[in-house]
Each structure stands twice: as C-alpha cells, then as structure tokens.
Design an enzyme around this catalytic site. Structure first.
Site, PDB file in Angstrom:
ATOM      1  N   GLU A  26      37.014  69.112  16.550  1.00  0.00           N
ATOM      2  CA  GLU A  26      37.969  68.488  15.995  1.00  0.00           C
ATOM      3  C   GLU A  26      37.671  67.747  14.742  1.00  0.00           C
ATOM      4  O   GLU A  26      36.547  67.398  14.646  1.00  0.00           O
ATOM      5  CB  GLU A  26      38.170  67.150  16.953  1.00  0.00           C
ATOM      6  CG  GLU A  26      39.433  66.209  16.703  1.00  0.00           C
ATOM      7  CD  GLU A  26      39.444  65.245  15.635  1.00  0.00           C
ATOM      8  OE1 GLU A  26      39.090  64.211  16.159  1.00  0.00           O
ATOM      9  OE2 GLU A  26      39.859  65.532  14.609  1.00  0.00           O
ATOM     10  N   CYS A  50      39.920  60.331  11.041  1.00  0.00           N
ATOM     11  CA  CYS A  50      40.280  61.826  10.804  1.00  0.00           C
ATOM     12  C   CYS A  50      42.017  61.817  10.680  1.00  0.00           C
ATOM     13  O   CYS A  50      42.487  62.844  10.148  1.00  0.00           O
ATOM     14  CB  CYS A  50      39.863  62.917  11.771  1.00  0.00           C
ATOM     15  SG  CYS A  50      40.032  62.351  13.287  1.00  0.00           S
ATOM     16  N   GLU A  74      41.770  68.335  23.053  1.00  0.00           N
ATOM     17  CA  GLU A  74      40.669  67.437  23.900  1.00  0.00           C
ATOM     18  C   GLU A  74      42.097  66.696  24.601  1.00  0.00           C
ATOM     19  O   GLU A  74      43.260  66.439  24.063  1.00  0.00           O
ATOM     20  CB  GLU A  74      39.919  66.739  23.175  1.00  0.00           C
ATOM     21  CG  GLU A  74      38.657  67.411  22.418  1.00  0.00           C
ATOM     22  CD  GLU A  74      37.820  66.568  21.710  1.00  0.00           C
ATOM     23  OE1 GLU A  74      38.115  66.250  20.695  1.00  0.00           O
ATOM     24  OE2 GLU A  74      36.587  66.449  22.101  1.00  0.00           O
TER      25      GLU A  74
HETATM   26  O1  LIG Z   1      41.598  58.888  19.592  1.00  0.00           O
HETATM   27  C1  LIG Z   1      40.878  59.802  20.025  1.00  0.00           C
HETATM   28  O2  LIG Z   1      40.923  60.122  21.359  1.00  0.00           O
HETATM   29  C2  LIG Z   1      40.240  60.515  19.103  1.00  0.00           C
HETATM   30  O3  LIG Z   1      39.679  61.487  19.509  1.00  0.00           O
HETATM   31  C3  LIG Z   1      40.130  59.924  17.564  1.00  0.00           C
HETATM   32  C4  LIG Z   1      39.810  60.843  16.698  1.00  0.00           C
HETATM   33  C5  LIG Z   1      39.526  60.337  15.442  1.00  0.00           C
HETATM   34  C6  LIG Z   1      38.636  60.877  14.454  1.00  0.00           C
HETATM   35  O4  LIG Z   1      38.477  60.402  13.325  1.00  0.00           O
END
Ligand SMILES: O=C(O)C(=O)/C=C/C=C/O
Length: 492
Positions: free
Chosen positions: A261, A295, A473
């Site tokens: 990710e 992100c 994910e």
């Molecule tokens: O909210 C989530 O499960 C997640 O993976 C957030 C990611 C943020 C990355 O900067």
C-alpha cells in the site's frame, strides 16, 4: 492538560525476539516532533538479531502456535484487542509522543483501530469457509475436490510512521489470524506503539517467536536485512512508492509474495450540486487530517467553476482557523513527523511559488514560541493557479497542503483527476446519485468515497492501482494474501 506520561521516557526501547526484550547494542535517538527534543533511545537490531528473529518465527510455525486450534487462535487475537484497550492511555501517550498528532486523531482513529483490526480479523478467520466441488469422473463414481487455507509462513511486516499502530496491526492481525508468524519492523520515527504491542503480545501469552519486533533505520539496517532475508516467506509494506520499488527488488530474489500500500496524489472533486457545508468540512478533513500525512489525503482538489471562488475562500478561512501546537493543549493539527520531512514539505511550498502558484493561505512556518519553536510545524497551505503538469500537482507532498483548480464539465474533471501515476483514493461530493455512481466507476483508483472521507469498513478491499500499490488489504483480501490455498482431490 494533565495526561498519561510517555511510557518509555528516558529509556531504551527494546527489540522483541523469541519472547524476550533485547536492548543490547547500538541505539538511535527518538525525537518528539512537537518540541524537537530527544525523548528516548531505540535499540537498533544488528544483523544477528534479525537472523535470530526470523529463525524464532520459523521455529514457532511448528511449535504450540502451529498446532493451535483456530478457536484458540481467534480467542488469543481477542485478548490482544482487550489488552490494547486496557492500556489505551499508554498507547495514546506513546503515539502522540512519536508523532505529535492531535488528541482527537490518536483517541478516535489510531488507537481504536489497533484493537478493531484484531477483532475484525478474529471474526473473519472464525467465519472463513473454503471451497468444495463434487466432481464427475469417467468411472461414474465421482471425486471430491476441497481446498484448505494454510499459512504463508514467516511474514515480514514493514510499517510506516503516519498511522503507526493502525497500519502495523492492519497487517499483524490478519497475518496472525491465518496462522503465520511475524517479524515486524516499524518506522524508526515511530517505534513506541509497536513496542507496546510487543509488551501486550508478551502479556497475553502469544507463544514466543510468533511476533518479533526489530528496530532500525536507514540503509544497511534491520529493515533492509529483513526484507532481503532468505528465510522470510512474504513481505507486506505500507509506505512510499520508492521504498516499495526497493523492497520489490529484494523480494524478487526469492520470488516472494508482496502486499504493497504505497503513495497517492488523491483527488477530491466538488460538484456544483454538492452539499456545500458537507463538502467543505469533508475536504478540511481529507486535506489536513494528521497534518496531511495520510496516503488517502486529497492533495488535488477540483471544484466546479460556479462555486470555485466561494469554496476556496471558505476552505482558506477554516484552514487559517486551525490551531497548531501541543496536542495536549487542544491543537487541531500537530507537526509533521520530523525536521527532515518538514524540509521536504517546505521545499514544495517554495517550489509552488516558483511554478507560479497563488498561495491563498499558508506557505510557511507558523510563529510558535517556547517548547514548540523546536517542533516540525508548517502552516496549513492552499494553492491555486498551477497548471496540471506542475510538479506540486503531480508529486506526492505528504503534508497539510492542497491545490484547488476549477473545472467546467464532468468529462474534463474525470480526465484531469485520472491524469496521475498514482491510483489510490478519490473523494466525490455531489447530491446527484446517478452522477455519484457514474463518476466513481470512472476513477482509476482503488477506493472512492462519495460525500464522505476515510469512512472505513474493514471488510472492504483497500489498496491502490498503478504507483499506489499491489494487492488489496481488508476482509477476505487480507485472508487471501496471508494464506496459501491448497486443493485436495479425493477419488470416491
Ligand atoms: O484505514 C486503513 O485500514 C488504512 O490502511 C489506512 C491507510 C492510510 C495510509 O496512509
């Protein structure tokens, strides 16, 4: 305001290998980005300790953990969640000490998700089914084909500094729920909640070697040795795309499965028929949450021309009203993660001016006094007037900044929003339900929010296309990545 003290103040944060806390060897400083002061030392794992961690994880696969019944594994994940909640204040204090994030962000998002991730994947693992086919055979007696899910084995988890506990547990929880063992390497900027997680694992009786934690920073250190280790079976990473490229090269050697990710340059699109107040409030969150260090944040905002001036003015008014400073003194927004990252963001603020941007608000460093003067603070910033090919519109800045541009048609804004090498997330604001579905489907991203941002159902596919990552994910997508399916055919 009074608050729980930082749990590791003036101590050395240890590694956790094979059920033991190890603080021997070199250390590196841990800096509080609110003040710029050193708050602790962190024990850097040497190569021998990384080898020991991987070996311990390998052994644990065939020990009590490898033989543990699913129900017992699921119960253990529940106990980890309970223990995180029991030490909630310690986790909040640790996360804030490392990142300077607001009390709201830490107490409403980061730490609750630490427990929620374990509960979600305990439930998903418990409910998981597999496939079975009744197959015809030439002799007419038939066969049964059924599949089972086996763990991948030893999983390397490399997690980032922006949502430290949330993103570490977003990987650790499903990996454990599928029976894997773990060697985790948190960012050098944010080792504290990861170390608390190791304490929790130890307290609730996770068998030794199942969860291992190693600290390190920079090239030629624990992270590099871990992802290139011959005896690691898979790698999962959240962070910058460039680091992802380096990890992918290391994984190629052993043809290892990777889950990435990575970065983003996400668009927010506000149509003329949007609920204006909702769009403003939502875009304030999607641009400035966590000091823009998510992100999923919107660094590119496109607003229908008839409401462009009103939207820019209102967003700027609210950005100027953000209170920067000490998380425990009610700040809405904390500092960036480090002085180095602040230099990077300020470099983009300067570049924006060079590229011809209008700085609607911000563009510099806030005038903070006392302890805060040493912090890595920058002003929340809004830019307009840049061309679509400007570097500030194309490159991920990862700070509290956005560029706002007007648009005149749906086709135009979709094309402009998709004109990027990234493909993680988008936020659309419109009252037209048909337009919401029509435009969402045309976005080249992994995640679209309509009239919302960062609303999370942990069962949904989460991840990005293009430079924003590989794989998904969340829910069954995590279970699929952290398992090896096996098909067994029985002749009847
Ligand atoms: O909210 C989530 O499960 C997640 O993976 C957030 C990611 C943020 C990355 O900067």
């Amino acid at each position: 305001m009074p608050h729980t003290p930082y749990p590791f103040a003036d101590r050395t944060l240890p590694n956790y290998v094979d059920g033991a806390f190890v603080a021997a060897g070199d250390t590196f400083p841990l800096i509080d980005p609110v003040t710029g002061r050193k708050i602790a030392g962190v024990a850097a794992a040497d190569r021998a300790l990384v080898d020991a961690a991987v070996a311990a994880a390998r052994r644990a696969l065939t020990g009590p953990w490898g033989r543990m019944a699913l129900a017992d594994r699921v119960a253990l994940l529940g106990r980890i969640a309970d223990a995180i909640e029991a030490r909630f204040d310690d986790f909040v204090a640790a996360e804030i000490a490392d990142t300077g994030k607001s009390l709201l962000q830490a107490t409403r998002v980061d730490i609750p998700r630490g427990a929620a991730n374990f509960r979600a994947f305990a439930a998903l693992a418990q409910a998981r089914s597999t496939q079975c086919f009744e197959s015809d055979t030439p002799d007419g007696l038939g066969a049964i084909n059924y599949s089972i899910a086996k763990p991948l084995g030893v999983v390397a988890v490399v997690s980032p500094w922006n949502l430290p506990l949330l993103l570490l547990t977003w990987k650790v929880a499903p990996a454990l729920s599928c029976g894997n063992t773990i060697v985790a390497k948190p960012s050098e900027e944010t080792p504290s909640t990861a170390t608390l997680l190791a304490e929790v694992m130890h307290e609730v009786g996770v068998p030794e070697g199942v969860f291992n934690l190693i600290h390190g920073f920079g090239a030629g250190s624990a992270g590099e040795w871990l992802v290139s280790h011959a005896d690691v079976d898979a790698i999962t990473f959240t962070g910058e795309s460039a680091t992802g490229t380096a990890i992918m090269r290391a994984a190629a050697e052993g043809v290892k499965p990777i889950s990435f990710e990575l970065g983003g340059k996400n668009a927010a699109i506000i149509f003329e028929d949007a609920d204006f107040e909702a769009a403003i409030a939502g875009t304030m969150r999607s641009v400035f949450s966590n000091c823009g260090q998510v992100c999923l944040c919107s660094e590119r905002v496109y607003v229908a021309r008839p409401i462009f001036d009103r939207f820019v003015a209102e967003l700027a008014t609210r950005a100027r009203a953000l209170k920067l400073g000490d998380p425990y003194a009610g700040a809405d927004m904390g500092p960036l993660i480090s002085a180095a990252h602040r230099e990077k963001v300020l470099g983009y603020y300067r570049l924006a001016v060079e590229e011809g941007a209008t700085i609607v608000t911000g563009g510099g460093v806030p005038d903070l006094v006392g302890d805060l003067a040493g912090g890595s603070f920058v002003e929340p910033t809004i830019l307009t007037g840049l061309a679509d090919d400007a570097r500030c519109v194309r490159e991920e800045i990862f700070g509290p900044v956005c560029h706002i541009a007007p648009f005149d048609s749906e086709e135009e804004v979709i094309a402009r929003a998709n004109d990027t090498r990234y493909g993680l997330a988008a936020a659309l604001w419109t009252s037209d339900v048909k337009r919401a579905h029509r435009v969402a489907r045309q976005m080249d991203v992994g995640i679209v929010w309509v009239n919302e941002w960062f609303l999370r159902d942990l069962r949904t596919p989460f991840g990005g296309t293009k430079l924003s990552g590989i794989g998904r994910e969340g829910g069954e997508h995590s279970l699929a990545f952290y398992s090896e399916p096996m098909n067994i055919c029985i002749k009847l």
